[in-house]
Write a protein that holds these residues in place. Structure first.
Motif, PDB file in Angstrom:
ATOM      1  N   SER A 177     -24.705   7.923 -19.536  1.00 42.21           N
ATOM      2  CA  SER A 177     -23.566   7.363 -18.802  1.00 42.21           C
ATOM      3  C   SER A 177     -23.365   5.906 -19.181  1.00 42.21           C
ATOM      4  CB  SER A 177     -23.801   7.455 -17.289  1.00 42.21           C
ATOM      5  OG  SER A 177     -23.967   8.774 -16.870  1.00 42.21           O
ATOM      6  N   ILE A 178     -24.470   5.230 -19.475  1.00 41.06           N
ATOM      7  CA  ILE A 178     -24.402   3.823 -19.864  1.00 41.06           C
ATOM      8  C   ILE A 178     -23.531   3.673 -21.113  1.00 41.06           C
ATOM      9  CG2 ILE A 178     -25.761   1.893 -20.759  1.00 41.06           C
ATOM     10  CD1 ILE A 178     -26.187   2.191 -17.830  1.00 41.06           C
ATOM     11  N   GLN A 179     -23.756   4.530 -22.101  1.00 47.43           N
ATOM     12  CA  GLN A 179     -22.962   4.476 -23.334  1.00 47.43           C
ATOM     13  C   GLN A 179     -21.506   4.799 -23.062  1.00 47.43           C
ATOM     14  OE1 GLN A 179     -24.433   6.974 -26.494  1.00 47.43           O
ATOM     15  NE2 GLN A 179     -22.573   6.745 -27.725  1.00 47.43           N
ATOM     16  N   ARG A 180     -21.279   5.805 -22.220  1.00 53.53           N
ATOM     17  CA  ARG A 180     -19.893   6.183 -21.900  1.00 53.53           C
ATOM     18  C   ARG A 180     -19.173   5.048 -21.179  1.00 53.53           C
ATOM     19  NH1 ARG A 180     -18.797  11.183 -18.791  1.00 53.53           N
ATOM     20  NH2 ARG A 180     -16.759  10.923 -19.768  1.00 53.53           N
ATOM     21  N   LEU A 181     -19.884   4.333 -20.320  1.00 57.71           N
ATOM     22  CA  LEU A 181     -19.275   3.200 -19.630  1.00 57.71           C
ATOM     23  C   LEU A 181     -18.867   2.114 -20.624  1.00 57.71           C
ATOM     24  CD1 LEU A 181     -21.634   2.882 -16.532  1.00 57.71           C
ATOM     25  CD2 LEU A 181     -19.185   3.398 -16.474  1.00 57.71           C
TER      26      LEU A 181
END
Length: 349
Positions: A167-171
């Motif tokens: 999710s960190i990368q997607r954010l």
């Protein structure tokens, strides 16, 4: 008499051949999994996720993952008193390392809102079939002024998620300012304190915080874990991918097969309502407080069939298991209530 003796000798000679060539019995799997004679089953779970897995002030555990853990343990021959839960951090789930009073302990199973994906398999996780399907979503304070229908709507804003989640990368790809924390409760505390503007991870995890201490089944309430608690809003971000939670069984194939057998029995036995009871007691009643975001799919995912036989002389049983990383085949209720099709990659919470 001589014929009977000859037949007995022939049978004795054939049994090892059948055992070598045919699928194992459940008893053999228990032995191969080193569970025979074992007095305690140690399971790594989360301790800060209301509705999923929460350690209560009286040192008892409650939540959907806890109920699923007891269900699997029962199939493996352990009663409630023989199950020991240890809190496990997200970054330690692949290597099955949980902390107790004396340091780190290698647990037998990890049942900790753990999404199945290839990266985690590369890190050493060995997954069972999935036992719950949910999706990524976003939570803000109820006082948040803008609308959130996608991660792109959070561009330029500070958003917290679990450090080990993609999710960190997607954010970052959506233009948000990601903040990673080891525990999702830390993310919520920072949002209550005004340090971040939103939290994102799996909807089933976020739902318990949104529900708060409202009364649920049999009047149960989630204890308030955090300080300065404020009303929350759960946002549906639409085309997020399906998150498939699985059990990390470690490299012992027999143990993985036994866990899959437990899930298979739960799904296929019409008289076994353990999964449904766990869902109703922990997740279903929260739905009204989390609209329009679905908390999780309302049906146990299709189980994986495992080749096993009841007696040593049986040759054919169930088909062998698929690889745990392969996506599940579309099922009858593919159009399950309130759930969308998936095409994007998993956020892997």
């Amino acid at each position: 008499m001589g014929l009977i003796v000859a037949l007995a000798v022939l049978a004795a000679a054939l049994v090892p051949i059948v055992l070598a060539m045919g699928p194992p019995t459940r008893d053999q799997l228990l032995e191969d999994a080193h569970l025979k004679g074992k007095q305690q089953l140690v399971i790594g779970v989360k301790d800060d996720q209301p509705g999923i897995s929460l350690k209560l002030p009286n040192n008892t555990w409650k939540g959907f993952d806890v109920d699923i853990a007891y269900m699997i343990a029962g199939y493996l021959g352990f009663d409630h008193s023989q199950v020991r839960f240890l809190p496990i951090e997200s970054e330690d789930r692949a290597r099955r390392q949980a902390r107790d009073n004396d340091g780190f302990v290698t647990v037998d199973l990890v049942i900790a809102s753990y999404s199945i994906n290839a990266k985690r398999e590369e890190e050493g996780a060995v997954f069972s079939a999935s036992y719950l399907h949910t999706e990524q979503s976003v939570v803000t304070l109820e006082s948040f002024k803008d609308q959130v229908s996608s991660l792109e709507d959070l561009a330029g804003r500070t958003v917290c998620s679990l450090t080990t989640s993609t999710s960190i990368q997607r954010l970052a790809e959506a233009g948000a300012k990601p903040v990673g924390r080891n525990r999702i409760s830390e993310c919520f505390q920072e949002m209550y304190d005004g340090k971040v503007e939103a939290v994102t991870t799996d909807a089933a995890i976020l739902a318990g915080f949104v529900t708060g201490d409202r009364a649920g089944v049999d009047g149960q309430r989630f204890p308030v874990l955090l300080k300065n608690v404020k009303p929350l809003k759960h946002w549906d971000i639409g085309s997020s991918p399906r998150e498939r939670w699985g059990v990390n069984t470690g490299p012992n194939k027999a143990l993985r097969d036994l866990v899959d057998l437990a899930l298979y029995e739960s799904a296929m036995d019409e008289n076994n309502s353990t999964w449904e009871n766990a869902y109703n007691a922990n997740l279903r009643w929260q739905q009204e407080y989390n609209l329009p975001q679905p908390v999780a799919e309302q049906q146990q995912p299709d189980p994986r069939k495992v080749e096993v036989r009841q007696w040593p002389w049986e040759r054919i049983a169930l088909p062998p298991p698929a690889h745990p990383g392969s996506p599940p085949a579309p099922t009858g209720p593919a159009a399950r209530v309130g759930w969308r099709g998936r095409g994007r990659r998993s956020s892997g919470c």
